[in-house]
Design an enzyme around this catalytic site. Structure first.
Site, PDB file in Angstrom:
ATOM      1  N   ARG A  46      35.033  23.829  18.631  1.00  0.00           N
ATOM      2  CA  ARG A  46      35.444  24.840  17.644  1.00  0.00           C
ATOM      3  C   ARG A  46      36.862  24.570  17.150  1.00  0.00           C
ATOM      4  O   ARG A  46      37.655  23.873  17.791  1.00  0.00           O
ATOM      5  CB  ARG A  46      35.390  26.255  18.220  1.00  0.00           C
ATOM      6  N   GLU A  52      45.173  33.794  17.492  1.00  0.00           N
ATOM      7  CA  GLU A  52      45.418  32.933  18.662  1.00  0.00           C
ATOM      8  C   GLU A  52      46.063  33.732  19.782  1.00  0.00           C
ATOM      9  O   GLU A  52      47.010  34.497  19.547  1.00  0.00           O
ATOM     10  CB  GLU A  52      46.329  31.782  18.230  1.00  0.00           C
ATOM     11  N   HIS A  53      45.534  33.531  20.977  1.00  0.00           N
ATOM     12  CA  HIS A  53      45.996  34.248  22.183  1.00  0.00           C
ATOM     13  C   HIS A  53      45.793  35.754  22.042  1.00  0.00           C
ATOM     14  O   HIS A  53      46.522  36.544  22.634  1.00  0.00           O
ATOM     15  CB  HIS A  53      47.452  33.892  22.511  1.00  0.00           C
ATOM     16  N   ASP A  55      42.400  36.815  22.255  1.00  0.00           N
ATOM     17  CA  ASP A  55      41.081  37.122  22.865  1.00  0.00           C
ATOM     18  C   ASP A  55      41.219  37.804  24.221  1.00  0.00           C
ATOM     19  O   ASP A  55      40.506  38.769  24.506  1.00  0.00           O
ATOM     20  CB  ASP A  55      40.156  35.884  22.923  1.00  0.00           C
ATOM     21  N   GLY A 153      42.090  20.068  22.281  1.00  0.00           N
ATOM     22  CA  GLY A 153      42.281  21.472  21.898  1.00  0.00           C
ATOM     23  C   GLY A 153      41.203  21.996  20.968  1.00  0.00           C
ATOM     24  O   GLY A 153      41.407  22.990  20.288  1.00  0.00           O
ATOM     25  N   SER A 155      38.034  22.590  22.196  1.00  0.00           N
ATOM     26  CA  SER A 155      37.027  23.178  23.093  1.00  0.00           C
ATOM     27  C   SER A 155      35.890  22.256  23.481  1.00  0.00           C
ATOM     28  O   SER A 155      34.715  22.639  23.463  1.00  0.00           O
ATOM     29  CB  SER A 155      36.439  24.447  22.482  1.00  0.00           C
ATOM     30  N   SER A 156      36.251  21.041  23.899  1.00  0.00           N
ATOM     31  CA  SER A 156      35.202  20.161  24.417  1.00  0.00           C
ATOM     32  C   SER A 156      34.588  20.793  25.675  1.00  0.00           C
ATOM     33  O   SER A 156      33.406  20.609  25.951  1.00  0.00           O
ATOM     34  CB  SER A 156      35.768  18.779  24.727  1.00  0.00           C
ATOM     35  N   ASP A 201      36.269  30.692  22.884  1.00  0.00           N
ATOM     36  CA  ASP A 201      35.694  29.348  22.741  1.00  0.00           C
ATOM     37  C   ASP A 201      34.203  29.341  23.058  1.00  0.00           C
ATOM     38  O   ASP A 201      33.397  28.717  22.360  1.00  0.00           O
ATOM     39  CB  ASP A 201      36.434  28.363  23.660  1.00  0.00           C
ATOM     40  N   TYR A 251      49.689  29.067  30.510  1.00  0.00           N
ATOM     41  CA  TYR A 251      48.676  29.995  29.985  1.00  0.00           C
ATOM     42  C   TYR A 251      48.615  31.275  30.835  1.00  0.00           C
ATOM     43  O   TYR A 251      48.720  32.390  30.296  1.00  0.00           O
ATOM     44  CB  TYR A 251      47.327  29.266  29.911  1.00  0.00           C
TER      45      TYR A 251
HETATM   46  C1  GAF Z   1      42.214  28.570  24.791  1.00  0.00           C
HETATM   47  C2  GAF Z   1      41.405  29.601  25.563  1.00  0.00           C
HETATM   48  F1  GAF Z   1      40.364  29.007  26.197  1.00  0.00           F
HETATM   49  C3  GAF Z   1      40.898  30.715  24.628  1.00  0.00           C
HETATM   50  O1  GAF Z   1      40.248  31.697  25.381  1.00  0.00           O
HETATM   51  C4  GAF Z   1      42.046  31.304  23.816  1.00  0.00           C
HETATM   52  O2  GAF Z   1      42.839  32.147  24.618  1.00  0.00           O
HETATM   53  C5  GAF Z   1      42.878  30.203  23.158  1.00  0.00           C
HETATM   54  O3  GAF Z   1      43.289  29.233  24.119  1.00  0.00           O
HETATM   55  C6  GAF Z   1      44.102  30.755  22.491  1.00  0.00           C
HETATM   56  O4  GAF Z   1      43.736  31.550  21.408  1.00  0.00           O
HETATM   57  O5  GAF Z   1      41.416  27.887  23.885  1.00  0.00           O
END
Ligand code: GAF
Length: 425
Positions: A46, A52-53, A55, A153, A155-156, A201, A251
């Site tokens: 994706r 961003e950040h 979720d 970055g 989402s593999s 993701d 994170y």
């Molecule tokens: C990574 C995390 F896996 C997602 O859940 C999300 O928090 C993202 O960072 C940041 O938006 O991809």
């Protein structure tokens, strides 16, 4: 999307799927003494347009699936109780990982960590089946290949989790709700990869709709597809080749700051009708009211999340209205907020954003995904793509110590899907 464009997009997916399954099938046969798979599935990586950040703060995200997927094929293994399952990956050909099909398998370590996304998903499916009083998951052999850049970055890992889920469903003929599949992927990340990620993701990889970005409400898990199909506008993903790794402390630290901010805001506003359970429930005014109770970093982190939720919903409205200029402006604001308040960017990524934003016809650009490297996402007029690629090629190495960035243009791809295994010959 015109009928012609939709047909071209569908054909591109079908062609990529056929090639992916053929490659995985060849690896399967080579690894398991000429055997043929009986089940196949795919799931995409994706790119996140904005949000961003947010979720893991119960907020909104606005990602789309790539047209690049991970493909898994396999077949049941004969043998009695205790027969192990096996998996092989194209990138680590020759390394066949064996594991028990059980709900409490220990995570693998060292060079074999890649298999945790598969082993973890199997454990989650076994747990669910056992909870429902079912008979468990049969032992199987599997092989997978991936077109999703690893560690970039995009989402593999979610692509591997969701393709494993869809594969298990094909193997057992037991479909699982796409949101439930995503939740099992998130649990796999938490327990097997030790990344305390949100749900974005896995949800986009599981539920994506071809031709649309998905506005996802990360509290209710409701999704709203928003068409992203104007042929004159493209999404460009640029990989900085700064390795991104979310298993470190950064994170979780960001998550802890958000929790601390929620605690302070909730305490101050306890008497209000609507409780503040997450930063999604807070406003910038509420944040200002606890300003003196928070250290500057915590305040800045919360400022990013609260303002990003607003930007994400504005971006949805702008995209629905075909107002790409506003979407682009919001993306640039998002990047500044992630760079200055959330502090998840790196100089190489900042350079890529600056390079893109100088090119005529680029609406906006920003870091995408968890941060600390990885990719940028840019929204641009199709006619600007050549100039954008040329600018990145000419200017990025000066910012990266000579490293070249790689770019690709993507449409919004399809979510996790079961696929046909072609007949032999
Ligand atoms: C990574 C995390 F896996 C997602 O859940 C999300 O928090 C993202 O960072 C940041 O938006 O991809």
């Amino acid at each position: 999307m015109s009928d012609e464009a939709a047909a071209a997009a569908a054909k591109a997916v079908a062609d990529a799927d056929a090639a992916g399954v053929a490659r995985a099938t060849a690896l399967f046969s080579k690894t398991y003494d000429g055997a043929r798979p009986t089940a196949a599935a795919a799931a995409p990586g994706r790119v996140n347009l904005i949000g961003e950040h947010t979720d893991y703060n119960d907020g909104w995200v606005f990602p789309l699936a790539l047209e690049k997927s991970t493909y898994m094929v396999g077949a049941r293994r004969s043998g009695g109780a205790g027969t192990k399952s096996r998996v092989v990956c194209e990138a680590f050909e020759g390394d066949v990982v064996e594991f028990d099909v059980a709900g409490d398998v220990a995570p693998l370590s060292g060079d074999r960590k890649w298999a945790n996304y598969v082993v973890g998903m199997v454990a989650m499916y076994v747990r669910a089946v056992e909870k429902a009083g079912g008979e468990g998951i049969p032992a199987f052999d599997a092989a997978f290949v991936s077109d999703v850049p690893i560690g970039g970055g995009v989402s593999s890992s979610a692509a591997l989790e969701m393709s494993t889920g869809a594969f298990l469903e094909a193997l057992t003929s037991c479909p699982v709700d796409a949101t439930e599949r995503a939740l099992r992927g998130q649990a796999t990340e938490h327990e097997y990869a030790k990344v305390p990620c949100g749900i974005m993701d896995q949800l986009i990889s599981s539920r994506a709709t071809a031709g649309s970005a998905l506005l996802i409400d990360c509290r209710s898990h409701e999704v709203a597809p928003v068409p992203l199909s104007d042929p004159s506008v493209v999404i460009v993903v640029t990989n900085s080749h700064v390795e991104h790794d979310l298993s470190g402390s950064e994170y979780p630290e960001r998550r802890e700051s958000c929790t601390a901010a929620v605690k302070a805001i909730a305490a101050k506003h306890a008497s209000e009708e609507k409780p503040v359970k997450a930063l999604r429930d807070a406003t910038l005014g509420m944040l200002a009211s606890v300003s003196d109770d928070l250290d500057p970093k915590t305040r800045a982190r919360a400022h990013h999340v609260i303002s990003e939720d607003v930007r994400t919903q504005e971006a949805r409205k702008a995209l629905e209205a075909g107002d790409f200029t506003t979407v682009g402006r919001l993306m640039v604001e998002s990047h500044a907020s992630l760079r200055d308040d959330y502090e998840v960017s790196v100089p190489e990524i900042d350079a890529l954003v600056e390079i893109a934003c100088k090119v005529d016809g680029v609406f906006g650009s920003r870091i995408t995904g968890g941060g600390f490297g990885g990719c940028t996402v840019s929204l641009a007029k199709r006619e600007a793509v050549d100039a954008l690629l040329a600018a990145v090629e000419a200017e990025y190495p000066a910012a990266s110590g000579g490293v070249k960035a790689t770019c690709f243009v993507t449409r919004a791809g399809a979510g996790a899907r079961q696929l046909e295994v072609p007949a032999e010959g």
